[in-house]
Write a protein that holds these residues in place. Structure first.
Motif: not given
Length: 159
Positions: A22-39, A143-150
């Motif tokens: 579990a420590a190797k996995r992430i949960d982007p939560g609502t950030g996944a929507l922002t990432i998808s929109i930026a893509v 925007v993607l940079l900020v989300k992924w770093v966060k």
């Protein structure tokens, strides 16, 4: 001579293995929507003008002879679109840092791409200017940079 493994020892080992996984996995939560929109914004920017009369797709295909916008287009597609998609699908913490580093380089090259379109060596005081597609793509990469770093920085420390 080792005795039989107790249920508590077996359960502890199993819990530890699950915790490490579990420590190797992430949960982007609502950030996944922002990432998808930026893509999506990067993909849409490809049909808009980037450099003069060349669209983003033409820049990717090498029809523009400018180095920085072409390099930025490769980074935006490779890291911004493909890397973000793979990272969202696999949800591995290490990939969030790979995306972050690639998008950091892409954002710097993107800003330099805009800057090179605003300067010129001719007698004109202002260069041709960046196309709206290039500006949208650079904003989406930032925007993607900020989300992924966060997301990457949100991992709790390992004990």
């Amino acid at each position: 001579m080792c005795g039989p493994v107790s249920d508590e020892d077996f359960l502890r080992k199993e819990v530890d293995a699950v915790e490490r996984q579990a420590a190797k996995r992430i949960d982007p939560g609502t950030g996944a929507l922002t990432i998808s929109i930026a893509v999506l914004a990067i993909l849409v920017s490809l049909i808009l003008p980037w450099v003069g009369e060349h669209s983003g797709l033409q820049v990717v295909l090498g029809e523009s002879e400018l180095f920085l916008p072409t390099l930025f287009s490769y980074l935006a597609l490779a890291v911004g679109v493909a890397g973000s998609g793979i990272t969202l699908a696999v949800r591995r913490w290490v990939l969030t840092w790979v995306c972050s580093l690639g998008l950091f380089a892409g954002s710097i090259i993107g800003v330099l791409s805009i800057w090179t379109q605003q300067t010129t060596t001719s007698n004109k005081t202002i260069g041709p200017g960046p196309g709206i597609g290039l500006v949208i793509a650079v904003i989406a990469v930032v925007v993607l940079l900020v989300k992924w770093v966060k997301i990457a920085a949100s991992r709790p420390p390992q004990l």
